[in-house]
Structures are given as structure tokens and as C-alpha cells.
Design an enzyme around this catalytic site. Structure first.
Site, PDB file in Angstrom:
ATOM      1  CG  ASP A 164      -3.712   2.491   9.187  1.00 11.51           C
ATOM      2  OD1 ASP A 164      -3.137   3.564   8.971  1.00 11.51           O
ATOM      3  OD2 ASP A 164      -4.040   1.701   8.268  1.00 11.51           O
ATOM      4  CG  ASP A 178       0.213   1.769   6.691  1.00 13.77           C
ATOM      5  OD1 ASP A 178      -0.061   2.923   6.392  1.00 13.77           O
ATOM      6  OD2 ASP A 178       1.306   1.201   6.390  1.00 13.77           O
ATOM      7  CG  ASP A 223      -7.125   4.694   5.754  1.00 11.53           C
ATOM      8  OD1 ASP A 223      -6.649   5.829   5.840  1.00 11.53           O
ATOM      9  OD2 ASP A 223      -8.360   4.459   5.675  1.00 11.53           O
ATOM     10  CD  GLU A 241      -2.136   1.440   2.900  1.00 16.93           C
ATOM     11  OE1 GLU A 241      -1.798   0.582   3.751  1.00 16.93           O
ATOM     12  OE2 GLU A 241      -2.837   2.411   3.159  1.00 16.93           O
TER      13      GLU A 241
END
Ligand code: 28F
Length: 639
Positions: free
Chosen positions: A504, A502, A506, A429
Site C-alpha cells: 500500500d 506492504d 505507506d 516494515e
């Protein structure tokens, strides 16, 4: 030679038969893990369901007992107990211990409906530490006990009763099974499937394995409309084109044909086939008959109502099955399955009967529901046109990439090795993490494809729209296996496809989008175990010059507890994303085969996976909202 006095051991053949099952259990029940454990449950359950299909039972009780045993009871006729002509012992003892008696035994463990009952209960008996069987018959209650298959005494009358039926209580043998804890969800799912497939049959499930003071869980399963309700259940998270599914239940030449179907605005086809309540994932002659009838009936109706404008020729099978959810359930007295595993029905006579009955029933339905007919045919025409557009777009993409000398996407930093077995593709990403990954990687075996921003949600769009998305095309080209029905995994350029994003919200969203793409267009790559998700560290702990990395809170806390004694003050920080790591850290923690942690992706239950992707990525918001509300307390929020 077993002692003559010990009852039941006198029949050597019986003992050898049961010994054979205990010696190679996997040959009879597939495995001795949780799957095999629940197989000995379904063997017993199926016998009760056979008694219901034969029309003699309308109630089945399943109870999970505190001692780990399971009780299954039905209100059928009760297994006969009179002396068996060949074996000279009661029929009950014969069907419970003699592998070659009772039901149709031709080496395959499938069952025959119509009350002949299969061989399954012998396996369950042989693989249980003990079984207590009670038969309620002709006003009497009869009982026989077994230990690892061996009967402990002749069948004995233990009381009077007005009930009829059969009850087995059995404790799986921990000498055989690696897993002996019953999974209530698996049992509930199995009973629910049978309840849908046998309209009017009532299941009562009870789990008594609860903590002191807690009340036991009780479930009732009962569907008056049988597979019609099943189709509605399967379409729960979808938008259907008709409020009621189409339903028919007819028989001819001693073959029962039951069909329920309903179209939705999704693009996937989901047709489930059953023979005598046994699921046939690879279809067979009943599916062939159903498909022929569906396609010809819709074309006949469309032509006579001039609904095929703009369609070259007629609607194909794929066109008319887009968005179709259907259950095709046939009952035949002598089913012939493909090989041992019952995954495909072979009886040739079934195809003609199913085709004839479905054609008649469905044509009548279309004539009686012209607006639904128009809707369904409109969808098929759209699918036909989109397929033509998709083919044009796909040809364009393939032509375009064939024209470009470097057919691989510019952003792909390929690896040097050409041996797919050692090559890995990191789908990363964002450009910054992509940059670090390109620098930190092992260039010989690791390729990196950075994803810029979010890729298209491929669950929602037709393939022609998806083919227009750049990120999608980069992944498709990098993998090199084609897409959809032209997919050829032998051309796969990397034997590990690792999604790295990541840790997280997202990042998880990107991972979900890539998994949706792979599930929809590259499913064999998942099924054959090529897909992984990288587990980047969440925490870094520095003690003096030393650095330690942890992929979750639990491991970090355990480490801190252990090092508290060292007296040195640890410095803890949480990684916000891959971009915070320099190439060396990224290699050390997430890319080096020695130290990294990878999660391999696989599909345990295709049906469940379809449902989950539909709920998470589909057009309907309420199901997703319900899911979020249900699991919100489990979410790890990015602080
Ligand atoms: C809890 C599990 O196993 N139920 C069963 C029957 C009823 C008959 C039967 C079974 C072998 C060769 C007949 C009774 N009366 N529940 C169960 N219910 N097996 S297993 O017969 C098996 C015998 O011929 C039954 C008349 N016909 C069949």
C-alpha cells in the site's frame, strides 16, 4: 571472388573491413541491443556536431521515418566527393566504406573534432540494411546508395542546389540488431546534450512514426547560452544560491575551456566533464585542473576576506564542491583518452591551461559578486564543520558498536549460514510482519531486520544527522560494509538485500525511504545488483480448499476468467498488508525462493536517478507536486 561487374565489390579490402564489423558488431558499437542501435545513430550525429564545432554548421535535422529508417542532415560543408588520392574512388565512398581512411584511426572509435570526422559512419553503414547519402556541395546534389555497407554505384550528380551539407538516411539491419525501434526520448536526450554543449547550434527533431491522422511530433533545441543553460537545467529542481550560474569561455594554446557552474543548497556534487562534446564520466586532466583552481581560488578569496573563522587549516576540495553543479567542456585537437572507452581525458597539457583560466575567471567573478562569494564560502565552511561533526559521530557509532559485544542490532534475527553468497537479509516494515517473517523464514539462509515506523529521509539531511537515526544505524550495522567513502562491498554479509513492505502507499513510502538511504550511502550495492524489492501478493483466491495468490489485478483477473468454466464459486480477497498473512503464507508467497517474485533494483542512468530522488525526496515541493499531478491517473489507489 566477388563478380567483377558488381560495383564496389572490386575492392576486397573494403568488403573485408565491413564484413569484420558485421561479424563482431559489439566490438565496434558495444552491443546489438537498443544501446548499440542508438550508438549507430550517435556516430552519424556526432559527425554533424563535429562539423558544427569546426564552425561550418549551425543546423542539424533528425527525422524518424515511418519505415523505421532515420534521417540525419546538417548544413555543413558536405563530405568531399572528389576522387580520393589513395583509394581512387570518391572521398565520400572512402569515408563511408573504408575503415582505415578518413579521420584519425588508431583502433579506438573516438572522433577528432575540427572537421576530421571519425570512423563511426563506416560502422553505421556496415550495420544498416541500406543507407542513402546525399551531399550538397558546390551547387550540386550528389547521391550514393549502400546495402549493408556495399556501395551500389559510383557517386552520381542528381540535381542542382544552393544548399550545402550532408544527409544520411539509414535503416538499421534487423539481421544485426535485436532491437530496431528508435527510442525518441534517447534521441532527444542526446541531441539536447549536444545543443547545450554547442551554443548556438539548432536541432530540429521530427518523429513521423505517428498513427494516421496524428500530426508528427516536432522538437526544436537551441541554447544561445550553451552550458550555462545546461547548468540551469540540471538545477531545475534545486534551490540555487545565485540567480545566474558563473560562466566563462576562453582559450589558450589551442585549448578551448568553457565552464558553467552554480551552487545549490543540496549536498551533492555534480560536475560533468566533456572533451569535444564527448562525456568523460571519470573526468581526467580537465577535471583535475578545474578542481585545483576552484579550491585554491575560494581559499585565497576567503583568507583575504577573513571568512574562514572556525575552520581548522583551509577548506578541502570536498568542502568547496558540496552542492556544486558544474559543466567543464574542453575542446582539443588531439584528445588522448584512457583506453577504448573515452571515459577519462589524459592530455597532461590540459590540466595547467584549465587551472590557469579558471583561477583567473573565477577570482574575478568572486570579486565582482561579494555576496555570492560570501554565500558559497559560508556553505563550504558549514560543510567543513559538519564533516568534522560527522566524523566524530561516525567514530562514536563505530566505537559504540565495537564496544557492544553483539555489534549487530538487537532486532536483527540473523541467519545461521556465514556464506554471504547464499545469505539474504529481509528488511521488513513493522514488527508484526517482522514477527511473521522471523517465524516463516528459512533460518539457515534468511535474516530478518524489522523496521519500526518510518526511517529518516536521508536525502535531506547531512550525514551527521542521519548517523543519529536508530533505524539507519541498524541497517548500516547489519550490512557490515561501512558507509559512504569507507564502503567496502567485500564485507557484505548478505548477497541479497530484500526490502519487504506492504503493497500500500505507506509500504511504498518505506520502500522509497530505504532505497533513498541505499542510493545515497550504499550506491555500489545497487550498482552491483545486491538490492531487491519483494513482491507480496495483492490478492488471494480460494476455490474450495485450494488457495491461489496473485501479485497484481491483471494476473488475478486472467486466472478468474480461466476458472469461470469450473463452475466452482471463487472467494477473492485483497491483502491489506503483510500482517494479514500467517508465517506459512508469507513463506509460500513472498519468501520461498521457489515461488516468490523479486524485483532487482539497478540504476540505468545515474543522472536521471539523481534527478528523480531530488524531485521525490528533496526540499523543493513544487517539482514533486508537478510529478504527482502528471502521474495521478496512473496511481493504483488503496481501496
Ligand atoms: C548527417 C551526418 O557526416 N557531416 C559531415 C563533413 C565535412 C567534411 C568531412 C564530414 C575525410 C578526411 C576530410 C568537408 N570539407 N553528417 C555528416 N560533414 N566529413 S562528415 O571531411 C571528411 C574527410 O578528410 C569536410 C572540408 N573538410 C571536411
Amino acid at each position: 571472388m566477388p563478380k567483377k561487374s558488381e560495383y564496389g565489390a572490386s575492392n576486397i579490402q573494403v568488403l573485408e573491413g565491413l564484413e569484420a564489423v558485421r561479424k563482431r558488431p559489439a566490438m565496434y558499437i558495444g552491443s546489438t541491443d537498443s544501446m548499440g542501435l542508438h550508438h549507430i545513430f550517435t556516430e552519424i550525429l556526432d559527425n554533424s556536431v563535429d562539423e558544427a564545432i569546426a564552425g561550418f554548421c549551425d543546423n542539424i535535422w533528425v527525422t524518424l521515418n515511418k519505415d523505421g529508417s532515420c534521417t540525419v542532415q546538417d548544413n555543413g560543408r558536405g563530405i568531399p566527393i572528389e576522387t580520393h588520392p589513395q583509394t581512387k574512388v570518391s572521398t565520400l565512398e572512402t569515408v563511408m566504406t573504408n575503415l582505415h581512411a578518413g579521420g584519425k584511426f588508431d583502433g579506438s572509435a573516438y572522433k577528432v573534432s575540427g572537421g576530421l570526422h571519425g570512423v563511426g559512419m563506416k560502422c553505421t553503414n556496415a550495420l544498416s540494411e541500406w543507407v542513402e547519402t546525399v551531399v550538397y556541395l558546390d551547387g550540386g546534389e550528389y547521391r550514393q546508395d549502400y546495402k549493408r555497407g556495399a556501395p551500389q554505384a559510383p557517386v552520381k550528380k542528381v540535381g542542382n542546389t544552393r544548399k550545402t551539407g550532408t544527409k544520411h538516411t539509414f535503416l538499421p539491419d534487423s539481421q544485426i540488431f535485436t532491437e530496431t525501434i528508435w527510442d525518441f526520448k534517447k534521441i532527444l536526450t542526446k541531441c539536447r546534450q549536444h545543443a547545450y554543449l554547442t551554443a548556438g547550434l539548432r536541432f530540429t527533431l521530427k518523429d513521423n512514426r505517428v498513427e494516421k491522422g496524428e500530426s508528427p511530433k516536432i522538437f526544436q533545441l537551441y541554447f544561445e547560452d550553451g552550458i550555462k543553460s545546461y547548468v540551469q537545467f540540471l538545477n531545475l529542481d534545486e534551490r540555487s544560491v545565485s540567480d545566474e550560474p558563473f560562466y566563462m569561455n576562453k582559450s589558450e594554446d589551442n585549448i578551448w575551456v568553457e565552464v558553467a557552474m552554480q551552487y545549490t543548497d543540496s549536498m551533492d556534487e555534480n560536475v560533468m566533464c566533456y572533451t569535444n562534446n564527448i562525456n568523460n564520466p571519470e573526468g581526467g586532466t580537465h577535471l583535475a585542473g578545474f578542481r585545483t583552481a576552484l579550491t585554491s581560488t575560494l581559499n585565497v578569496y576567503a583568507q583575504s576576506n577573513e571568512l574562514l573563522r572556525g575552520v581548522k587549516g583551509t577548506l578541502s576540495g570536498d568542502d568547496v564542491r558540496e552542492g556544486l553543479t558544474a559543466v567543464v567542456s574542453v575542446k582539443v585537437t588531439d584528445p588522448q583518452f584512457e583506453g577504448q572507452t573515452k571515459i577519462k581525458l589524459n592530455n597532461p597539457e590540459v590540466k595547467g591551461v584549465v587551472s590557469k583560466l579558471v583561477r583567473e575567471g573565477f577570482l574575478t567573478y568572486l570579486k565582482e559578486n561579494p555576496s555570492i562569494a560570501k554565500n558559497v564560502i559560508g556553505k563550504a565552511v558549514l560543510a567543513n564543520k559538519a564533516k568534522a561533526a560527522a566524523k566524530a559521530a561516525r567514530d562514536a557509532v563505530i566505537r559504540k558498536s565495537a564496544l557492544e559485544s553483539s555489534a549487530l542490532p538487537g532486532k536483527l534475527a540473523d541467519c545461521i549460514s556465514n556464506d554471504p553468497a547464499e545469505c539474504e537479509l529481509y528488511i521488513v516494515e513493522g514488527d508484526s510482519a517482522g514477527g511473521s517473517a522471523k517465524q516463516g523464514r528459512d533460518r539457515h539462509t534468511q535474516a530478518v531486520l524489522p523496521l519500526r515506523g518510518k526511517i529518516i529521509n536521508t536525502h535531506k539531511y547531512r550525514v551527521d544527522r542521519v548517523l543519529g537515526n536508530n533505524e539507519f544505524n541498524n541497517i548500516t550495522t547489519a550490512l557490515g560494509v561501512g558507509i559512504g567513502d569507507t564502503l567496502d562491498t567485500s564485507k557484505l554479509r548478505y548477497h541479497k538485500i530484500i526490502i519487504m513492505s506492504d503493497a500500500d502507499v505507506d509500504g511504498l513510502h518505506i520502500t522509497t525511504l530505504v532505497l533513498t538511504l541505499l542510493f545515497r550511502f550504499f550506491r555500489p550495492l545497487i550498482e552491483q545488483g545486491y538490492i531487491y524489492v519483494a513482491q507480496p501478493p495483492l490478492f488471494k483466491v480460494e476455490i474450495g480448499k485450494k488457495r491461489y495468490y496473485f501479485i497484481n489485478e491483471r494476473e488475478k483477473d486472467a486466472f478468474l476468467t480461466k476458472t469461470k468454466l469450473s463452475g466452482k464459486k471463487p472467494v477473492v480477497n485483497r491483502f491489506k498488508g503483510l500482517g494479514e498473512m500467517d508465517p506459512e503464507q508469507l513463506w509460500d508467497t513472498t519468501m520461498s525462493p521457489e515461488d516468490r517474485v523479486l524485483k532487482q533494483v539497478f540504476i540505468e542512468d545515474g543522472q536521471e536517478a539523481e534527478h528523480t530522488f531530488e524531485m521525490l525526496m528533496g526540499n523543493e515541493v513544487p517539482p514533486r507536486k508537478r510529478f504527482i499531478q502528471k502521474y495521478a491517473n496512473k496511481a493504483i489507489l488503496d481501496v
